[in-house]
Design an enzyme around this catalytic site. Sequence first.
Site, PDB file in Angstrom:
ATOM      1  CD  GLU A  34      -1.940  -2.846   1.564  1.00 14.74           C
ATOM      2  OE1 GLU A  34      -0.847  -3.007   1.646  1.00 14.74           O
ATOM      3  OE2 GLU A  34      -3.031  -3.154   0.920  1.00 14.74           O
TER       4      GLU A  34
ATOM      5  CG  HIS B 154     -11.108  -6.008   6.897  1.00 15.06           C
ATOM      6  ND1 HIS B 154     -10.733  -6.972   7.521  1.00 15.06           N
ATOM      7  CD2 HIS B 154     -10.817  -6.700   5.713  1.00 15.06           C
ATOM      8  CE1 HIS B 154      -9.786  -7.737   6.925  1.00 15.06           C
ATOM      9  NE2 HIS B 154      -9.753  -6.918   5.567  1.00 15.06           N
TER      10      HIS B 154
HETATM   11  C1  LIG Z   1      -2.599  -4.486   4.328  1.00 17.94           C
HETATM   12  C2  LIG Z   1      -3.955  -5.705   3.296  1.00 17.94           C
HETATM   13  N1  LIG Z   1      -4.177  -5.441   2.148  1.00 17.94           N
HETATM   14  C3  LIG Z   1      -5.528  -6.164   1.013  1.00 17.94           C
HETATM   15  C4  LIG Z   1      -5.877  -7.245   2.107  1.00 17.94           C
HETATM   16  C5  LIG Z   1      -6.741  -7.894   1.279  1.00 17.94           C
HETATM   17  N2  LIG Z   1      -6.678  -9.203   1.022  1.00 17.94           N
HETATM   18  C6  LIG Z   1      -6.734  -9.662   1.466  1.00 17.94           C
HETATM   19  S1  LIG Z   1      -6.424 -11.451   0.934  1.00 17.94           S
HETATM   20  C7  LIG Z   1      -5.170 -10.685   0.195  1.00 17.94           C
HETATM   21  C8  LIG Z   1      -4.074 -11.796  -0.398  1.00 17.94           C
HETATM   22  C9  LIG Z   1      -3.562 -11.986   0.488  1.00 17.94           C
HETATM   23  O1  LIG Z   1      -3.036 -13.076  -0.158  1.00 17.94           O
HETATM   24  P1  LIG Z   1      -1.819 -14.153   0.319  1.00 17.94           P
HETATM   25  O2  LIG Z   1      -1.033 -13.338   1.703  1.00 17.94           O
HETATM   26  O3  LIG Z   1      -0.889 -15.016  -0.758  1.00 17.94           O
HETATM   27  O4  LIG Z   1      -2.642 -15.412   1.596  1.00 17.94           O
HETATM   28  P2  LIG Z   1      -3.717 -16.254   0.291  1.00 17.94           P
HETATM   29  O5  LIG Z   1      -4.769 -15.081   0.867  1.00 17.94           O
HETATM   30  O6  LIG Z   1      -3.269 -17.003  -0.194  1.00 17.94           O
HETATM   31  O7  LIG Z   1      -3.828 -16.973   2.055  1.00 17.94           O
HETATM   32  C10 LIG Z   1      -5.032  -9.503   0.185  1.00 17.94           C
HETATM   33  C11 LIG Z   1      -5.221  -8.672  -0.724  1.00 17.94           C
HETATM   34  C12 LIG Z   1      -5.973  -6.720   3.368  1.00 17.94           C
HETATM   35  N3  LIG Z   1      -6.521  -8.139   4.542  1.00 17.94           N
HETATM   36  N4  LIG Z   1      -4.270  -6.537   3.978  1.00 17.94           N
END
Ligand SMILES: Cc1ncc(C[n+]2csc(CCOP(=O)(O)OP(=O)(O)O)c2C)c(N)n1
Lengths: 338, 338, 325, 325
Positions: free
Chosen positions: C59, C128
């Site tokens: 971000e 959230h």
């Molecule tokens: C700081 C932040 N940015 C965006 C989000 C929205 N978001 C939730 S899960 C996710 C993807 C995360 O991917 P990863 O770390 O690979 O975990 P996975 O869901 O694949 O287990 C995003 C972009 C968030 N929760 N927190």
Amino acid sequence: MSPEQAVLPAPAADDSRAAAGHALALLRLMLLIRRFEEKAAELYSAGKIRGFLHLYIGEEAVAAGVMQTLGPDDAVVATYREHGQALARGISPGAIMAEMFGRANGCSRGRGGSMHLFDASRRFYGGYAIVGGGLPIAVGLALADKLQGRERVTACFFGDGAVAEGEFHESLNLASLWKLPVLFLCENNLYAMGTALARHQAQPDIALKAGAYDIAAEAVDGMDVVGVEAAARRAGDLVRREGRPFLLELRTYRFRAHSMYDPDLYRTKEEVDSWKQRDPIPRFRARLEQQELLTGGALEEMERVIEGEIAAAVVYAESGALEPVDDLLKDVYSPAPA
Amino acid sequence: MSPEQAVLPAPAADDSRAAAGHALALLRLMLLIRRFEEKAAELYSAGKIRGFLHLYIGEEAVAAGVMQTLGPDDAVVATYREHGQALARGISPGAIMAEMFGRANGCSRGRGGSMHLFDASRRFYGGYAIVGGGLPIAVGLALADKLQGRERVTACFFGDGAVAEGEFHESLNLASLWKLPVLFLCENNLYAMGTALARHQAQPDIALKAGAYDIAAEAVDGMDVVGVEAAARRAGDLVRREGRPFLLELRTYRFRAHSMYDPDLYRTKEEVDSWKQRDPIPRFRARLEQQELLTGGALEEMERVIEGEIAAAVVYAESGALEPVDDLLKDVYSPAPA
Amino acid sequence: MRTTYRAATREALRAALRSDPRVFLMGEDVGRYGGSYAVSHGLLEEFGPERVRDTPLSESAFVGAGIGAALGGMRPIVEVMTVNFSLLALDQIVNNAATLRHMSGGQFSVPLVIRMATGAGRQLAAQHSHSLECWYAHIPGIRVVAPATVEDARGMLPAALALDDPVVIFEHASLYGLEGELADGAGPVPLVGAAVRRAGRHVTLISYGYSLHKALAAAEELLQGGIEAEVVDLRSLRPLDLETIVGSVRKTQRAVIVDEGWRTGSLAGEISASITEQAFYDLDAPVARVCTAEVPIPYAKQLEDAALPRVESIVAAARHLIGRG
Amino acid sequence: MRTTYRAATREALRAALRSDPRVFLMGEDVGRYGGSYAVSHGLLEEFGPERVRDTPLSESAFVGAGIGAALGGMRPIVEVMTVNFSLLALDQIVNNAATLRHMSGGQFSVPLVIRMATGAGRQLAAQHSHSLECWYAHIPGIRVVAPATVEDARGMLPAALALDDPVVIFEHASLYGLEGELADGAGPVPLVGAAVRRAGRHVTLISYGYSLHKALAAAEELLQGGIEAEVVDLRSLRPLDLETIVGSVRKTQRAVIVDEGWRTGSLAGEISASITEQAFYDLDAPVARVCTAEVPIPYAKQLEDAALPRVESIVAAARHLIGRG
Ligand SMILES: Cc1ncc(C[n+]2csc(CCOP(=O)(O)OP(=O)(O)O)c2C)c(N)n1
Ligand SMILES: Cc1ncc(C[n+]2csc(CCOP(=O)(O)OP(=O)(O)O)c2C)c(N)n1
Ligand SMILES: [Mg+2]
Ligand SMILES: [Mg+2]
């Protein structure tokens, strides 16, 4: 990292570059930065300059060497320790001094001060005083160039301390992922305020970190202006040619305290002195004398001219008007569009 | 990174571990997680579970394998995709289901929901829903252990997407610089929501990044529960022995969409199917059958028991009371000290 | 034409990308995924990966890159998936985007638009469910708007892009499904200026974003009791259109501010203070506030519902002011 | 004993480190450098590098590590050098420190103290002059205090450490040099509760931190004109002690709030709204605010001075309220 480790010989192949006029201009520029800051320190004590003042003394070879390799269309992003970059980029000593005096004829109309020098005409995008805060800006400037099909480089200066910030990590990844022409320039002066490199970095080899982002990198002796210029040129050419970022680590040292507030309790006199042995200015001067590029009273003449320029800068600053208080709210927002 | 690259054979040396009881317990645990989440998905569609629901289906071998290697005094920090970790850590299916129903008998009294499971008695420090937000917490838990002279490990789960966040960088540097016993566990399922690893990481080899922090690392096949357990044990032993962090990358894949809201437009059916070929559960089952550790109707019996447990969990959740609205402001602050 | 807030926002993005080559969209999952709220669905296919850019989870870097790209002559639209994650980008927004024009003595400007979803109400729990519009509205150097209708969803983005200032657009996640009429060829709307969404004589209900619709529902209900409520939609949170706000309150002599932010330090507090400063002698009763209870938003439905502003509480507050509570 | 705010803060840190093995101090340059404002000078030598920890420039990680260490049974004191840099740690503070107790259904608590310097007035320009106390005061789950005297500098830290909640302590950088009397053996003071620093009948001046001293100076000046101002020091910004505040205003019927934050969305706005809500019918005139002009703080002295609350403007506001302006 010990001072010793930090010494790399300036690549011989580049000595040719240091010929005559160019060499003298380099010396002159480093001297100008040095004398300008000595005067600034004096004026700070005299209360003419206020706020924070971070001196670059000892690191002049970095800004002087790197800036030779940038064209007028390239962009520069710097930190709060940016007098050297600003002067090397061609901002007049008067405009910078006036800025530090808080005058309307300063390069930021007195609104920025020492930490926030700007010059749109030179694509000098300013000093950033939040450590690491300039890196994403540089990535965005390079993105704008890429999207507009301009073959330009954005030179982004930051310190070793900034390497610990999340923004370093995010910015290098983004620049590499998107193949953006950013020349990342880490001025590794071995300290983040009072915290030595080895006490803020688990892996103190900064250039090595570039691998985590698939970015090419090199570390050079930042006390050797010729070597700095050569390395910056190699790096810049690569950035321009391949449109990818590069991380250049410049191993240097600040001779003065972090800021005018700093009691400098965290370094030994011996350490500081050992680095002063490698002062980039006498070192380069000796080299020029030895090569007989600097002869007779040339140096004294140079000093005299610089002294005059700085005196003129102070006069210019003194003579500057104060921004009227009625304009306090100016330039917070743009004038409403027609 | 292609699925192929991600396949590493489970170290043969560790097969012994997969003997009898333990092996069956592993299979049982993976099945419990799988069936629990299938039921959760069903109840989400039925409107019994609300908010965000992130399924772990396909990744069970990671939580199941890693958790075998942690003792009761070790700590666990997880993400919003943490049903698997919670179950593997021994939180009862009923307490988790009740939490997702928003009931007072849930493991967070219904205040957290699916993304925020907690259990102090098991040192399960919760699911964190801000990506990367759990890493500094884990560093701090390990710091507390170090300062109090406790030989414990803090296991910190996070996804490949979190690797791009500044907090990943800052946390790994801090953990290594201060020699803190954190076992960083990157669940690399090749996607951050809809963004493939190669489109968010300039250098997609995550284990390689540990070098930038002078941290030891290893990448293993996250679809092989035996290999995961063996690698986690090696890593955990090193963390315990040397009191330093370790980065273990677990190469895995989620079979379901990112969340119940995700239309899953960014992956081909072929890709998903090719990974389903490597489903950790049938794969391990086959291995056990081949080794004749799983015989006759043992699996059916196992499934039957699990079905019963999950049915009981749903009953427990259904029967849970709602937190009274009058208690809305409870647990915002501590009771004033005596 | 009948449309939704989501479609109107998408149309605004599409029109901007079509009409100005300097405009591009970047953010997490705006491309392949189609936008976490499906707002940008289809834009990658139409405009390609150079102009619809999926970012890593970074971000601070991609918001900062938006600032840099704006300095470099582009008109970036940065989507921060939700306000909850914008906390990671606040340094760039507050210390760079908001200051550069002033610090540089007017040499530079940052024509950047930052869009983010905001708000609670969907059982997403404490991390959230933030409504931090008031934080942003506190910062000189940025503009802050909150479209609450399909017209504003369609029209505020182009208006923001026409300015040289950083503009933060808050889209309440519960509004994306909102349906409404949109005139064919609808385009930019004035960015600043509150709107009277319903006229009334007895009390002024002041709100913005999703809460506006609760205020409108409350006005309907109040009418049953013979109370004619005027409903003012702030639209712009910075600058505030105090003229319209105070004008309405001078007429009705009573005001209830409805704000999904936590009560203490809410935007509602600022508006209440400003009204009192300007219309003290016209007020028949102290300005009332209906805000969110001071608790990290809990997951459980009954608790979340109890924490957020409700139509009943707005109605009750208005009745109380009028002495019929 | 005669001492300074800086020395009193240092003494508070020393006493906490001596009396409780769970307490440790971490932050940028708190050790070798001696603290960027020399507050922690000498503590490294006395307590060693395990308990006085210099951190890398990683605000999010070391603040988050403070939260984790608190979860793990320690009583960390985290120094964020200034509020300006705390923007980089807000996600950890707002999404983790403030929520963990509630989200976990009361299973966990975060006994963490975060200290930070705040404020403008030293020509440090736009990125180093923030006063964002109001942002923090908006967040349920944390407590916020602003010691304005040597007693409070000495006493609020131990009071904060005695609680199981995260507490943010704002130390205005211009206060470190403040001199005052400190009783020998001075210790903890109540963390919550405003203090009447000066009694008066005609108007109440409400302030906190460094601005309190401007309010006190204004009270002196007002007295020359025969106006007796009561001066209330908020001390705690979250929770606010409205009882004391409103009690004073009921008596004087007039209030001026002095706050170094930008006016729009300031803590002053919240207090003004709360006073009006509770004492509307006792007010002789609308509550007035003296805040900072809405501009990124400029470097030039005359501009910075013009932007910040001044004694003259406080005096003028009070006189105006009383109809002698
Ligand atoms: C700081 C932040 N940015 C965006 C989000 C929205 N978001 C939730 S899960 C996710 C993807 C995360 O991917 P990863 O770390 O690979 O975990 P996975 O869901 O694949 O287990 C995003 C972009 C968030 N929760 N927190
Ligand atoms: C985010 C942030 N944290 C802390 C500070 C305070 N600070 C100013 S300069 C500095 C040290 C930076 O060191 P380095 O990056 O090596 O640059 P140098 O001063 O050595 O040139 C610190 C801690 C700051 N300005 N920004
Ligand atoms: Mg440095
Ligand atoms: Mg992933």
